[in-house]
Motif scaffolding. Structure first.
Motif, PDB file in Angstrom:
ATOM      1  N   VAL A   1      11.833   0.566   4.354  1.00 59.41           N
ATOM      2  CA  VAL A   1      11.873   0.694   2.894  1.00 59.41           C
ATOM      3  C   VAL A   1      12.340  -0.619   2.270  1.00 59.41           C
ATOM      4  O   VAL A   1      13.284  -1.249   2.754  1.00 59.41           O
ATOM      5  N   ASP A   2      11.659  -1.019   1.198  1.00 62.15           N
ATOM      6  CA  ASP A   2      12.049  -2.198   0.428  1.00 62.15           C
ATOM      7  C   ASP A   2      13.046  -1.747  -0.634  1.00 62.15           C
ATOM      8  O   ASP A   2      12.705  -1.005  -1.547  1.00 62.15           O
TER       9      ASP A   2
ATOM     10  N   ASP B   1       0.823  -1.214   0.000  1.00 60.08           N
ATOM     11  CA  ASP B   1       0.000   0.000   0.000  1.00 60.08           C
ATOM     12  C   ASP B   1       0.856   1.262   0.000  1.00 60.08           C
ATOM     13  O   ASP B   1       0.477   2.272  -0.591  1.00 60.08           O
ATOM     14  N   GLY B   2       1.995   1.174   0.660  1.00 61.34           N
ATOM     15  CA  GLY B   2       2.888   2.333   0.711  1.00 61.34           C
ATOM     16  C   GLY B   2       3.840   2.416  -0.455  1.00 61.34           C
ATOM     17  O   GLY B   2       4.768   3.220  -0.423  1.00 61.34           O
ATOM     18  N   LYS B   3       3.648   1.558  -1.462  1.00 58.17           N
ATOM     19  CA  LYS B   3       4.480   1.554  -2.677  1.00 58.17           C
ATOM     20  C   LYS B   3       5.963   1.418  -2.341  1.00 58.17           C
ATOM     21  O   LYS B   3       6.809   2.181  -2.805  1.00 58.17           O
ATOM     22  N   GLY B   4       6.263   0.422  -1.508  1.00 52.54           N
ATOM     23  CA  GLY B   4       7.647   0.114  -1.179  1.00 52.54           C
ATOM     24  C   GLY B   4       8.157   0.772   0.084  1.00 52.54           C
ATOM     25  O   GLY B   4       9.281   0.503   0.516  1.00 52.54           O
ATOM     26  N   VAL B   5       7.357   1.630   0.694  1.00 54.43           N
ATOM     27  CA  VAL B   5       7.759   2.333   1.917  1.00 54.43           C
ATOM     28  C   VAL B   5       6.572   2.363   2.865  1.00 54.43           C
ATOM     29  O   VAL B   5       5.443   2.650   2.448  1.00 54.43           O
ATOM     30  N   TYR B   6       6.791   2.041   4.120  1.00 50.46           N
ATOM     31  CA  TYR B   6       5.717   2.220   5.108  1.00 50.46           C
ATOM     32  C   TYR B   6       6.329   2.734   6.404  1.00 50.46           C
ATOM     33  O   TYR B   6       7.547   2.637   6.622  1.00 50.46           O
TER      34      TYR B   6
END
Length: 818
Positions: free
Chosen positions: A207-208, A186-191
């Motif tokens: 972060v991914d 949901d966070g587009k690779g960052v939460y």
């Protein structure tokens, strides 16, 4: 008059085209690190960011004197590199289960963060990599059944994205089993999440940084942050103000390529706004290099802290924030107490974990005041709080009751007079194992570094120790992490990329410039006295006969010898030179090989990719702009560079390097021309072939990994040269009974050589460009006659260089008399 030959112009044209092509490949491969990619599933419209004003912690309102009250403190755990495996009995899964079973209940943290490599994703032979559902199920069940309600956050590591076409791939098992998978997507690779206390607000960002397409190992070691990901990080970190912001990812920045946001913000700009970057991935490296994988970045006043792995070392980290001072301690499970594993996959049919018998761990001590001065953040922490404090503060995590613990305190190895007092609480819902020890910080405000050590002994006689250096003047103490600190600080990813590109360019220049220069000399029709190769030989001869008696003469001789060899290479071995030239240009501009980097792909387009110097290229021009560099620098060194060096070594014969005036008529053969040495080179060649065969085992077999492989064809060409080339193995075996080099023609511009054959050069005959004739297979008397033919004209008269030659000889005689 033409300056160069057509072949030289052709070579220069190819080099120019190659450089242009290389630049184009570089910019294409790194496009996602510079420009937002709308085709990426995690794309979002670039934000308009107004960075928050940076606030110096020294100017914050005082948070309250640090005393013996359990206030303004919380703590959490970081774990990394679990590598849960269904094949490996030692470490891996069992260590993680013991962490959940034996360590976590005693610590009871605010939350746990796992920074990647949740599963091992390798088969029993540790060669094939794939995502195994059983490993992911063990992870999911262990967290659900063993975390006991502790908030849990996780992210992917490189092992968790082995063999993945994309985030949406069916075998992306993290998507279904990862605790934070939905938040990450949901966070587009960052939460992120926040911890809000009465004394402050704290932000945590994960972060991914995995590749968007995950190749199988070994080409899946580096991570990167695309522009899309950087946009998300910028929007999370830079606009808001928190007491502290912490960033978590799997890869240390030394193994990561951070991109730039659409607004031009770099990772360095982000670091201004966070306090600590937590990571894993490197597993303490090897040979003790990774014992201290931590560094301080002065420019951003931030720390980067890598934690050792759970897989082999049973390591985890406890981080505490006490009155906004950040402290941590790295702990390892007592691995010696862990019995052998009976169930490699400790899972029942209904996915219940078969828990091991609990082990008893030693007390864990974490000193929070005074803070360890190696890890202070002068602008982001209120360091003045320590100077105003009335008590030493520490956390003690133990399965035993506080009253049963024995605590000893030492400052500078002297026993501290005041006892430790438990001031916290041990309730499950409000656990705070805080202890306090009375002290006066003014006693230590003397501009010196002091050491505080606290020893805690449990009833079972296990001892926990924590020791920190501290100062009261807020000066930082060097971490002194040795090689590990340098590795984290140095950005190895950028270093190996630079070395790879530099190696190709340097080798290309090394073999191209001599050819161009030799052609230029020929076009100028210079006589032999001005020929650089012969002037270099003259310098070598002078050293041989003792004209140059400097203390660095030996070093100078080696330099001259290799300069001559490099200059001789394109002339002496033109076909070999062409082979090297074509190979280097190909390595710079062409795909090295094609292989099935992602075996799980549904069709050939998803499976297959091209390996370039600049990255991995898949269908639809999708680049993975890294994971080539370590392999490239290794192959350039051991598969290409060493053989080119060997060919250059053989370009100059021993008799050319030996002055005839030193009395040695039959110079010894060079080591590289001896049969035994060439057999060793051939064995080395077989070793390099084995390395390429190993590559085929990783990526789909012989076809096409080895058939369409530049390095394979290069090694085939190398084998031909080793056997049939100049003074190759065939020729060496044929002449194996000849132990010395045949006599060569003397150097005409060398007076010592001329004296040795009893004559001088004719004054009207131009000195020739080449002074040596091949003596292989010729009678010695015939060689001497050829030498005379070069030294004298038909009437036996000498050149007018004779005066200078005689003067030269007089100098030699005077030197001998002296």
């Amino acid at each position: 008059m033409k300056l160069l030959s057509p072949s030289s112009y052709f070579c220069l044209t190819l080099v120019l085209i190659g450089i242009i092509r290389a630049i184009q490949l570089f910019y294409s491969s790194t496009r996602d690190l510079r420009i937002a990619n709308k085709d990426d599933n995690w794309y979002q419209q670039p934000p308009s960011t107004v960075p928050a004003e940076l606030q110096h912690a020294a100017y914050r309102n005082a948070t309250g004197r640090m005393a013996d009250q359990p206030d303004q403190i919380f703590y959490f755990i970081q774990v990394s590199d679990l590598h849960i495996s269904q094949f490996q009995p030692q470490g891996h899964t069992i260590h993680f289960l013991h962490f959940l079973q034996s360590a976590l209940p005693a610590i009871n943290p605010e939350f746990v963060v796992v920074t990647g490599d949740l599963t091992d994703a390798k088969d029993k032979s540790r060669t094939v990599s794939a995502q195994y559902p059983q490993e992911w199920q063990v992870y999911k069940s262990a967290v659900e059944q063993g975390a006991n309600g502790t908030a849990w956050y996780d992210m992917r590591g490189n092992h968790d994205c082995f063999d993945l076409v994309s985030w949406q791939a069916e075998n992306n098992l993290y998507k279904d089993h990862g605790k934070s998978a939905k938040e990450l997507d949901d966070g587009k690779g960052v939460y992120s999440w926040q911890v809000s206390k009465t004394f402050g607000n704290y932000q945590f960002v994960a972060v991914d940084s995995c590749p968007r397409k995950g190749p199988s190992r070994p080409f899946n070691f580096f991570g990167y942050l695309t522009t899309n990901t950087m946009n998300r990080l910028v929007s999370k970190i830079m606009p808001s103000t928190f007491n502290h912001t912490f960033l978590f990812s799997h890869y240390p920045t030394t193994t990561m390529f951070p991109g730039v946001s659409s607004e031009g913000y770099t990772f360095r700009d982000l670091a201004d706004h966070f306090s600590i970057y937590f990571c894993g991935h490197l597993h303490k490296l090897a040979a003790g290099l990774g014992e201290v994988l931590k560094t301080y970045r002065r420019g951003s006043d931030s720390l980067e802290l890598e934690v050792a792995d759970m897989k082999d070392h049973g390591a985890y980290r406890i981080v505490a924030v006490d009155h906004d001072l950040i402290s941590f301690v790295d702990v390892e499970l007592p691995i010696a107490q862990i019995p052998p594993v009976t169930n490699i996959v400790p899972l029942t049919e209904d996915n219940k974990i078969i828990w091991p018998e609990k082990i008893h761990t030693a007390p864990v001590v974490l000193i929070t005041n005074p803070k360890d001065s190696r890890y202070t953040l002068p602008t982001k922490e209120p360091l003045h709080e320590s100077r105003l404090s009335t008590h030493i503060r520490l956390l003690i995590f133990s399965e035993f009751a506080p009253g049963s613990l024995k605590i000893r305190t030492f400052v500078d190895d002297k026993h501290h007079a005041y006892p430790a007092k438990f001031v916290g609480s041990i309730d499950r819902d409000n656990n705070m194992p805080l202890w306090a020890i009375l002290w006066d910080p003014i006693d230590f405000d003397d501009f010196e570094t002091h050491r505080l050590r606290i020893e805690v002994t449990a009833p079972d006689q296990q001892v926990g120790v924590h020791e920190v250096p501290f100062r009261m003047d807020n000066m930082r103490v060097k971490i002194q992490g040795g090689a590990g600190e340098w590795i984290i600080w140095a950005r190895i990813s950028s270093l190996v990329r630079f070395l790879s590109i530099f190696a190709v360019i340097a080798m290309l220049i090394t073999i191209t410039v001599p050819k161009i220069y030799n052609d230029y000399e020929k076009s100028q029709q210079r006589d032999a006295r001005h020929n650089l190769r012969n002037k270099t030989l003259l310098s070598i001869h002078e050293i041989n006969v003792g004209i140059n008696r400097g203390i660095y003469a030996g070093i100078q001789k080696h330099i001259f010898v290799w300069v001559h060899r490099i200059l001789q290479f394109p002339e002496e071995q033109p076909y070999v030179w062409s082979l090297c030239f074509v190979c280097l240009l190909g390595l710079l501009t062409l795909p090295w090989f094609r292989a099935a980097f992602i075996p799980s792909g549904k069709d050939e387009g998803e499976r297959m990719g091209f390996f370039y110097l600049w990255g991995l290229l898949f269908e639809k021009h999708q680049w993975v702009p890294l994971d080539t560099w370590l392999y490239v620098i290794f192959q350039l060194t051991f598969n290409v560079g060493i053989f080119i060096l060997y060919f250059i070594w053989k370009s100059t014969s021993a008799y050319q390097l030996t002055c005839k005036g030193n009395g040695q008529q039959h110079p010894t053969r060079l080591v590289c021309e001896r049969v035994w040495f060439q057999v060793l080179v051939l064995m080395y060649w077989l070793w390099r072939v084995q390395g390429l065969w190993d590559l085929a085992t990783f990526y789909g077999g012989v076809y096409p990994t080895l058939v369409f492989n530049l390095l394979v064809w290069w090694l085939i060409g190398v084998a031909a040269v080793l056997v049939m080339g100049k003074k190759g193995l065939y020729e060496s075996i044929k002449n194996r009974h000849q132990t010395s080099e045949p006599v060569g023609v003397p150097l005409e511009i060398c007076p010592s050589c001329v004296d040795a054959v009893g004559g001088v050069v004719h004054d009207e005959e131009p000195i020739r460009d080449h002074f040596f004739v091949s003596t292989a297979g010729h009678d010695e008397e015939q060689v001497q006659q050829e030498s005379r033919g070069l030294l004298f004209d038909s009437d036996g008269s000498s050149s007018d260089s004779s005066n200078s030659s005689r003067a030269f000889r007089r100098n030699i005689s005077n030197n001998k008399r002296d």
